[in-house]
Scaffold this active site. Structure first.
Site, PDB file in Angstrom:
ATOM      1  N   SER A 135       0.875  -1.167   0.000  1.00  0.00           N
ATOM      2  CA  SER A 135       0.000   0.000   0.000  1.00  0.00           C
ATOM      3  C   SER A 135       0.913   1.218   0.000  1.00  0.00           C
ATOM      4  O   SER A 135       1.723   1.395   0.920  1.00  0.00           O
ATOM      5  CB  SER A 135      -0.858  -0.027   1.260  1.00  0.00           C
ATOM      6  OG  SER A 135      -1.602   1.162   1.375  1.00  0.00           O
ATOM      7  N   LYS A 161      -0.975  -1.030  -4.474  1.00  0.00           N
ATOM      8  CA  LYS A 161      -2.191  -0.278  -4.119  1.00  0.00           C
ATOM      9  C   LYS A 161      -1.800   1.167  -3.886  1.00  0.00           C
ATOM     10  O   LYS A 161      -0.864   1.454  -3.138  1.00  0.00           O
ATOM     11  CB  LYS A 161      -2.814  -0.901  -2.860  1.00  0.00           C
ATOM     12  CG  LYS A 161      -3.797  -0.013  -2.108  1.00  0.00           C
ATOM     13  CD  LYS A 161      -4.510  -0.793  -1.010  1.00  0.00           C
ATOM     14  CE  LYS A 161      -4.649   0.012   0.263  1.00  0.00           C
ATOM     15  NZ  LYS A 161      -5.263  -0.770   1.352  1.00  0.00           N
ATOM     16  N   LYS A 163      -2.866   4.851  -2.529  1.00  0.00           N
ATOM     17  CA  LYS A 163      -3.809   5.673  -1.783  1.00  0.00           C
ATOM     18  C   LYS A 163      -4.241   6.807  -2.708  1.00  0.00           C
ATOM     19  O   LYS A 163      -3.394   7.361  -3.437  1.00  0.00           O
ATOM     20  CB  LYS A 163      -3.149   6.223  -0.516  1.00  0.00           C
ATOM     21  CG  LYS A 163      -2.891   5.153   0.539  1.00  0.00           C
ATOM     22  CD  LYS A 163      -4.207   4.622   1.073  1.00  0.00           C
ATOM     23  CE  LYS A 163      -4.002   3.745   2.302  1.00  0.00           C
ATOM     24  NZ  LYS A 163      -5.282   3.234   2.812  1.00  0.00           N
ATOM     25  N   ASP A 188      -7.131   2.942  -3.048  1.00  0.00           N
ATOM     26  CA  ASP A 188      -7.860   2.976  -1.769  1.00  0.00           C
ATOM     27  C   ASP A 188      -8.092   4.431  -1.393  1.00  0.00           C
ATOM     28  O   ASP A 188      -7.146   5.186  -1.159  1.00  0.00           O
ATOM     29  CB  ASP A 188      -7.029   2.270  -0.681  1.00  0.00           C
ATOM     30  CG  ASP A 188      -7.752   2.185   0.658  1.00  0.00           C
ATOM     31  OD1 ASP A 188      -8.905   2.655   0.749  1.00  0.00           O
ATOM     32  OD2 ASP A 188      -7.157   1.634   1.607  1.00  0.00           O
ATOM     33  N   GLU A 213     -11.011   0.588  -3.466  1.00  0.00           N
ATOM     34  CA  GLU A 213     -11.308   0.285  -2.063  1.00  0.00           C
ATOM     35  C   GLU A 213     -11.969   1.481  -1.375  1.00  0.00           C
ATOM     36  O   GLU A 213     -11.467   2.607  -1.455  1.00  0.00           O
ATOM     37  CB  GLU A 213      -9.988  -0.084  -1.375  1.00  0.00           C
ATOM     38  CG  GLU A 213     -10.111  -0.590   0.058  1.00  0.00           C
ATOM     39  CD  GLU A 213      -8.746  -1.004   0.622  1.00  0.00           C
ATOM     40  OE1 GLU A 213      -7.795  -1.220  -0.168  1.00  0.00           O
ATOM     41  OE2 GLU A 213      -8.634  -1.086   1.856  1.00  0.00           O
ATOM     42  N   ASP A 238     -13.574  -1.951   3.029  1.00  0.00           N
ATOM     43  CA  ASP A 238     -12.663  -2.074   4.172  1.00  0.00           C
ATOM     44  C   ASP A 238     -13.415  -1.548   5.403  1.00  0.00           C
ATOM     45  O   ASP A 238     -14.092  -2.312   6.113  1.00  0.00           O
ATOM     46  CB  ASP A 238     -11.376  -1.273   3.868  1.00  0.00           C
ATOM     47  CG  ASP A 238     -10.389  -1.176   5.023  1.00  0.00           C
ATOM     48  OD1 ASP A 238     -10.695  -1.674   6.112  1.00  0.00           O
ATOM     49  OD2 ASP A 238      -9.294  -0.574   4.849  1.00  0.00           O
ATOM     50  N   LYS A 262      -9.512  -7.078   8.045  1.00  0.00           N
ATOM     51  CA  LYS A 262      -8.508  -6.639   9.019  1.00  0.00           C
ATOM     52  C   LYS A 262      -8.888  -7.194  10.382  1.00  0.00           C
ATOM     53  O   LYS A 262     -10.031  -7.009  10.827  1.00  0.00           O
ATOM     54  CB  LYS A 262      -8.458  -5.109   9.096  1.00  0.00           C
ATOM     55  CG  LYS A 262      -7.828  -4.459   7.876  1.00  0.00           C
ATOM     56  CD  LYS A 262      -7.801  -2.954   7.999  1.00  0.00           C
ATOM     57  CE  LYS A 262      -7.145  -2.327   6.771  1.00  0.00           C
ATOM     58  NZ  LYS A 262      -7.382  -0.879   6.700  1.00  0.00           N
ATOM     59  N   GLY A 290      -3.827  -4.113   6.154  1.00  0.00           N
ATOM     60  CA  GLY A 290      -2.813  -3.789   7.155  1.00  0.00           C
ATOM     61  C   GLY A 290      -3.135  -2.474   7.831  1.00  0.00           C
ATOM     62  O   GLY A 290      -3.896  -1.661   7.293  1.00  0.00           O
TER      63      GLY A 290
END
Ligand code: OSB
Ligand code: MG
Length: 376
Positions: A135, A161, A163, A188, A213, A238, A262, A290
């Site tokens: 990420s 991934k 952000k 995400d 996400e 998520d 998670k 994570g």
């Protein structure tokens, strides 16, 4: 099992680089660790709450409060035989899943040691290696981001991934895809968009993302289901998924086609397994998220990721991406194929460096069993 002592501590660990999401920048982690002493063994757990209540309602300090005043004493009094007994013991306390997970996961950790099996085996895991992604936080510039991606791909990571947030999305995807047309790429948003952005988000379809996400509200299923109908790209939830019932609702409403699990967000291994199982029954793939964990939480994420339906690379990456020195040994490493190998040893498979933990500790509390909760 008889619990002799529950130790709680806060350790402070600086990240090797700042991590920026749509809700803020993290430079230093304040991590709560629990250690449960029972019959000569020690089980460890990590609370994944953030420093501020920005990802979810919990924070390091709310978790400390609820662990010391509610959860710790109840657990010590209950003497659970199995990790799976914990949700019932904690059920009187509403919410606070990350605080609950710290204790429950420490009991599973302890149980695996007592039974002489790996934590993965105890959970019903079936894999010898797990697939890893990274990420990547929001960067100061696109060239800086491309450099980070280059490095992570060279290290072997199987999925990137990014952000994202309004202003750090399409232009970024455009440049990344121009350079790497074929890699597994996802994004995400941590709830940075609203339904009025649906047309803009539909523009992401062009970039062949594996998933988008949590684009909308942190507690939403309904508007994600409307958005999903307008997209080719699968949505992944998520923040919205706190338990099996949420997962089932999201699947039935078609709010997403992929789930991120998670441990902290769902309250520990029992509920994580339940979410995994219901997703598997409905043909929905899952992956392990994570929360910038230390090696202890990471070891638990690794064990969870060995369950059968974790078919997509997780945000479970090497210690060195986060820490100059991790608090476990060996430190967690990822092979050039982007995999972590599961150690076939009793327990979590990574020893805790107690001297280093002691050095990083800024406060402690011991929750000994003395007075029954009902009598306090
Ligand atoms: O939404 O997945 C998230 C980190 C902190 C809070 C939320 C998230 C994340 C990450 C980092 O994406 C994952 C990791 O490398 O631990
Ligand atoms: Mg996320």
């Amino acid at each position: 099992m008889k619990i002799d002592e529950i130790g709680l501590r806060e350790v402070q660990m600086p990240l090797v680089r700042p991590f920026e999401t749509s809700f803020g920048v993290t430079r230093n982690r304040r991590i709560l660790l629990v250690e449960i002493h029972s019959e000569g063994l020690v089980g460890w757990g990590e609370c994944t709450a953030g420093e501020h209540p920005y990802f979810s309602a919990e924070s390091t300090d709310t978790a400390w409060y609820v662990l010391v005043n509610e959860l710790g004493p109840r657990l010590a009094e209950a003497e659970p035989a199995h990790g799976g007994d914990c949700p019932k013991i904690f059920s009187i306390v509403r919410g606070h899943p990350m605080a609950k997970a710290a204790l429950e996961n420490a009991i599973w950790d302890l149980e695996a040691q007592r039974e002489g099996v790996s934590l993965s085996q105890l959970l019903g895991g079936v894999k010898e290696t797990i697939a890893c992604g990274v990420s990547i936080g929001i960067q100061p510039s696109i060239p800086a981001l491309l450099e980070v991606i280059e490095r992570e791909l060279a290290a072997g990571y199987q999925r990137i991934k990014l952000k994202c947030k309004p202003g750090w999305d399409t232009e970024v995807f455009e440049k990344v895809r121009a350079r790497w047309p074929k890699i597994l790429l996802s994004c995400d948003a941590n709830s940075a968009y609203r339904l009025k952005d649906a047309d803009h988000i539909a523009g992401f379809d062009k970039y062949d993302l594996l998933m988008i996400e949590q684009p909308l509200w942190y507690d939403d299923f309904y508007y994600h289901s409307i958005l999903q109908k307008r997209l080719e790209t699968p949505l992944c939830l998520d923040e919205s998924i706190q338990n099996r019932r949420d997962a089932l609702a999201a699947i039935e409403m078609e709010s997403c086609r992929i789930l991120n699990i998670k441990l902290g967000r769902v309250g520990g291994f029992s509920e994580a397994i339940a979410v995994h199982n219901v997703a598997q029954e409905r043909g929905i793939p899952v992956w392990c998220g994570g929360m910038l964990e230390s090696g202890i939480g990471r070891a638990h994420n690794i064990a969870l990721s060995t369950l059968e339906n974790f078919t997509l690379p997780g945000d479970v990456s090497a210690s060195a991406r986060y820490w100059a020195e991790d608090i476990v040994e060996p430190e967690i490493t990822v092979s050039s194929k982007g995999e972590i190998a599961i150690a076939d040893v009793p327990g979590r498979g990574y020893a805790v460096r107690t001297d280093l933990v002691e050095k990083l500790t800024v406060r402690t509390e011991s929750m000994r069993v003395s007075v029954p909760v009902a009598a306090r």
